[in-house]
Design a protein around this motif. Structure first.
Motif, PDB file in Angstrom:
ATOM      1  N   ALA A 110       0.851  -1.078  -0.046  1.00  0.00           N
ATOM      2  CA  ALA A 110       0.059  -0.183  -0.077  1.00  0.00           C
ATOM      3  C   ALA A 110       0.945   1.298  -0.068  1.00  0.00           C
ATOM      4  N   TYR A 111       1.839   1.217   1.066  1.00  0.00           N
ATOM      5  CA  TYR A 111       2.654   2.648   0.946  1.00  0.00           C
ATOM      6  C   TYR A 111       3.383   2.815  -0.318  1.00  0.00           C
ATOM      7  N   MET A 157       5.534  13.073  -3.715  1.00  0.00           N
ATOM      8  CA  MET A 157       5.907  12.094  -2.956  1.00  0.00           C
ATOM      9  C   MET A 157       7.132  11.301  -3.481  1.00  0.00           C
ATOM     10  N   ALA A 213       1.599   5.342  -7.618  1.00  0.00           N
ATOM     11  CA  ALA A 213       0.368   5.448  -8.364  1.00  0.00           C
ATOM     12  C   ALA A 213      -0.269   6.596  -8.293  1.00  0.00           C
ATOM     13  N   ASN A 214      -0.209   7.003  -6.909  1.00  0.00           N
ATOM     14  CA  ASN A 214      -1.140   8.377  -6.799  1.00  0.00           C
ATOM     15  C   ASN A 214      -0.307   9.706  -6.708  1.00  0.00           C
ATOM     16  N   VAL A 273       2.873   1.299  -3.227  1.00  0.00           N
ATOM     17  CA  VAL A 273       2.319   1.687  -4.526  1.00  0.00           C
ATOM     18  C   VAL A 273       1.635   3.027  -4.604  1.00  0.00           C
ATOM     19  N   PHE A 274       1.158   3.287  -3.501  1.00  0.00           N
ATOM     20  CA  PHE A 274       0.342   4.846  -3.319  1.00  0.00           C
ATOM     21  C   PHE A 274       1.396   5.695  -3.818  1.00  0.00           C
ATOM     22  N   ARG A 275       2.839   5.669  -3.227  1.00  0.00           N
ATOM     23  CA  ARG A 275       3.613   6.730  -3.581  1.00  0.00           C
ATOM     24  C   ARG A 275       3.622   7.093  -5.188  1.00  0.00           C
TER      25      ARG A 275
END
Lengths: 234, 234
Positions: free
Chosen positions: A179-180, A199, A186-187, A182-184
């Motif tokens: 989550a950590y 990020m 992908a989002n 991928v989020f950095r």
DNA sequence: CGAACAACTCACCAACTGGTACATACGGAG
DNA sequence: CTCCGTATGTACCAGTTGGTGAGTTGTTCG
């Protein structure tokens, strides 16, 4: 992530020899260009014509080798997933102390994700399509098993030495780390647009990597559920 | 853009009166259908014809009210973002003890994300497009400021009472919470396909919510950087 | 009532998109 | 050298897609 497998031809021609007709090379080139195109514009947004134009071959060849847009996309997906090498074998899960081991695994995952933004994009795109293409493919199951095995070992050893909680499993931890990371990536864009912080800013990379390590380590070392806050309750 | 916010018409007609020609209603209906279409199939995958077909009006009206596909998509985005209400005001950041407060904020965010999957999808889609549409819009800046303010207050109080570390800021914590919540929804399908676990399985929801609380609480209560592992170093 | 304008309908289009029929040339096997 | 299957290029197509010109009807307001 260049060509793919040993697929350069039956009898590897002497390097330097540029054949006009080279099935392996043509196929690989199509796949490479298609990967960029789909990662860039998504499945619906990706254009067969555009892929063909950016290749030294023609659209006809795409259909000759892959059959159609969807099959090409699936091939791209499979190739991308296959390119994600197992990195957990770089962590000595049996001898490192569990906290160090989990921190190392987290850091490795962190760097790995940052190094493969195209893969993350393809994963995001595939999620938009509810993984319908990935689901039809058969090459993926067990791809992350080594990671989970390594994670499982670290968790077990940590629990046995009494430093890790025992109410979370390997999948839970994998989820947190993914989550950590991928989020950095992908989002990145919406986060940056709304909150004004990139990020992926290299200046903050070490801090972000450190955060992930602290996050996972602290989480695993915290007491189990129910024991909520350690603060005073008046 | 969004020509007008209150919509429905200049002089609110008496409820129950069904007018044949109702600009507000038509516009709202287009927007609603378009939201589902784009969230479902992405920007490139979304079809104007399809949106029109599922509306009680015609394609021509879409162009009449919104101008074009991209403008309609931007309108959908803005409307979706605007619909995400500030939820941090439900947390008494000034009086709750910091650990409880941060847990509550995390839990609220958790539930909020799970309740708005369409919004998450639109965000993912917008990230695929590198937030180029969102960037062109002007309505968003400051949308999350209340959340960040609340977070900042909680962090400050936690630091002052000596229970929170002081090397992470509100944005860092927001990032961690968002990562966890967004990932569960946005990457549900590939995660499930590859790892065989549905992150949104209701049976595991409480456990997942609890994990997030533990994660953030433990992270903030952990000692700062450098003090890495609390374990023995031989 | 009867303009005047907003709301709406209908028919239509040019460009593009994925996909294909067909002719052909390379290059290794014998 | 000749043969033949694999690899490739050209031209083309039918369906779809975003987009529009121009006329029509409901509403409102003087």
């Amino acid at each position: 992530m260049t060509t793919h497998r040993p697929d350069v031809g039956p009898t590897e021609p002497p390097a330097g020899t540029e054949r006009i007709r080279d099935a392996g090379r043509t196929r690989a080139e199509i796949l490479a260009v298609a990967t960029r195109e789909f990662a860039d514009r998504g499945y619906a947004g990706g254009r067969i014509n555009e892929i063909a134009a950016r290749t030294r071959t023609t659209k006809r060849m795409i259909y000759y080798y892959f059959g159609g847009k969807e099959q090409l996309y699936v091939a791209v997906l499979e190739h991308a997933y296959a390119g994600i090498r197992a990195l957990e074998q770089q962590v000595d899960v049996e001898h490192l102390d569990p906290v160090t081991a989990i921190r190392e695994l987290a850091a490795l995952t962190f760097d790995h994700h940052e190094a493969h933004p195209d893969f993350i994009r393809l994963v995001s795109i595939e999620n938009i399509h509810r993984a319908e293409h990935l689901g039809r493919s058969t090459v993926l199951r067990g791809l992350t098993e080594p990671t989970l095995a390594a994670l499982g070992t670290i968790l077990r050893r940590g629990r046995e030495s009494g430093v890790f909680r025992d109410d979370v499993d390997a999948l839970d931890v994998h989820q947190v780390i993914s989550a950590y990371c991928v989020f950095r990536t992908a989002n990145r864009h919406t986060f940056g647009a709304v909150l004004g912080r990139d990020m992926l800013d290299p200046a903050r990379r070490d801090h972000q990597r450190q955060m992930l390590g602290d996050l996972v380590a602290a989480f695993l070392q915290a007491p189990g559920p129910g024991s909520g806050a350690a603060t005073v309750q008046p």
